[in-house]
Motif scaffolding. Structure first.
Motif: not given
Length: 289
Positions: A59-65
């Motif tokens: 959903q494009g809500r994760a950061h620093a993957i």
């Protein structure tokens, strides 16, 4: 602007929908599935991450993957090399400096030394491609291998716009369907590298607004940079040409590639290239778009 959140969501959904659960040893059957392909929880299981975390990524809500997580998702979805690169480009949050607008295509310049190289390739049609698939420079043969580049408005000297918007594109390219797929795959890769570049966004928007064929192919989310291959072109002056092409990244010129076309020695196409050279003349044309 091509928003990264939208791009990663559409891409991951399309890639998991394209997989057959049976090929991965998972229960199949449309009767037990609301949608084709893999479920989110199945991708998460195959990648070794939680369903919640995968959902936030999709959903494009994760950061620093992390690279490790992206690699695990890539393996789970059986992504190709080009698709992995695209996933990294749209998933990883870059530094602010990396997102600065690069300017429109008409602001891209070609070094005089590169134009000199083009002009020295008298028997080889050649062009230089820039961001957003703009055609920035060419030699005499490259200018007339298909479209008459010199006669075009500078803003229309773009491979994607020519294939999907030029009225003669299908006549010039007998294998138009394949060429169109290659162009979309290349442009998708470009959009991953430069999601906020004004020229890339301008080209994508025009094609989405005006070409049903482009919309269909773009929505399929295919990513495959075609840097070499074969192509048939019906040249208006000398007839059909059967060419091989190679694309070479210019290491010191950001986002530019040298594209060359050639034919086997003694072939009909080689003879027609010589004829074309004689008809268009061999004067070099210096171009900065």
């Amino acid at each position: 602007m091509l928003h990264a959140e939208v791009e990663i969501s559409s891409f991951l959904k399309a890639r998991r929908a394209a997989l057959d659960p049976a090929d991965l040893g998972l229960p199949g059957g449309l009767g037990r599935r609301r949608v084709r392909g893999l479920r989110r929880e199945e991708v998460a299981q195959l990648a070794g991450i939680s369903v919640d975390y995968y959902t936030r990524i999709e959903q494009g809500r994760a950061h620093a993957i992390s690279d490790a997580v992206l690699d695990a998702i890539a393996r789970a979805l059986r992504l190709t090399g080009g698709e992995v690169t695209y996933l990294r480009n749209v998933a990883v949050r870059r530094r602010a400096a990396d997102h600065r607008p690069a300017g429109d295509g008409r602001g891209q310049t070609v070094r005089p030394e590169i134009q000199q190289l083009l002009d020295a390739m008298e028997n080889v049609p050649a062009t230089v491609m820039g961001r957003g698939m703009d055609i920035l420079a060419w030699n005499a043969l490259g200018a007339r291998i298909a479209f008459d580049l010199e006669a075009l408005d500078p803003a229309r000297r773009n491979s994607a716009l020519l294939v999907f918007r030029h009225p003669e594109a299908r006549d010039l390219h007998p294998d138009w369907d394949r060429i169109a797929e290659e162009v979309v795959g290349n442009l998708r890769a470009e959009s991953g590298r430069h999601p906020e570049d004004p020229r890339v966004c301008e080209v994508v928007k025009e094609l989405l607004d005006n070409s049903a064929d482009f919309r269909r192919l773009w929505q399929a989310q295919a990513v495959h940079e075609c840097l070499r291959g074969a192509k048939r072109i019906v040249n208006p002056l000398v007839g059909e040409l059967r060419l091989t092409f190679e694309s070479f990244r210019l290491p010191t010129d950001a986002d530019q590639s040298l594209v060359t076309y050639s034919a086997p020695a003694g072939s009909v196409t080689e003879a027609r290239l010589r004829e074309l050279a004689g008809r268009v003349g061999m004067a070099g044309v210096a171009v900065v778009v």
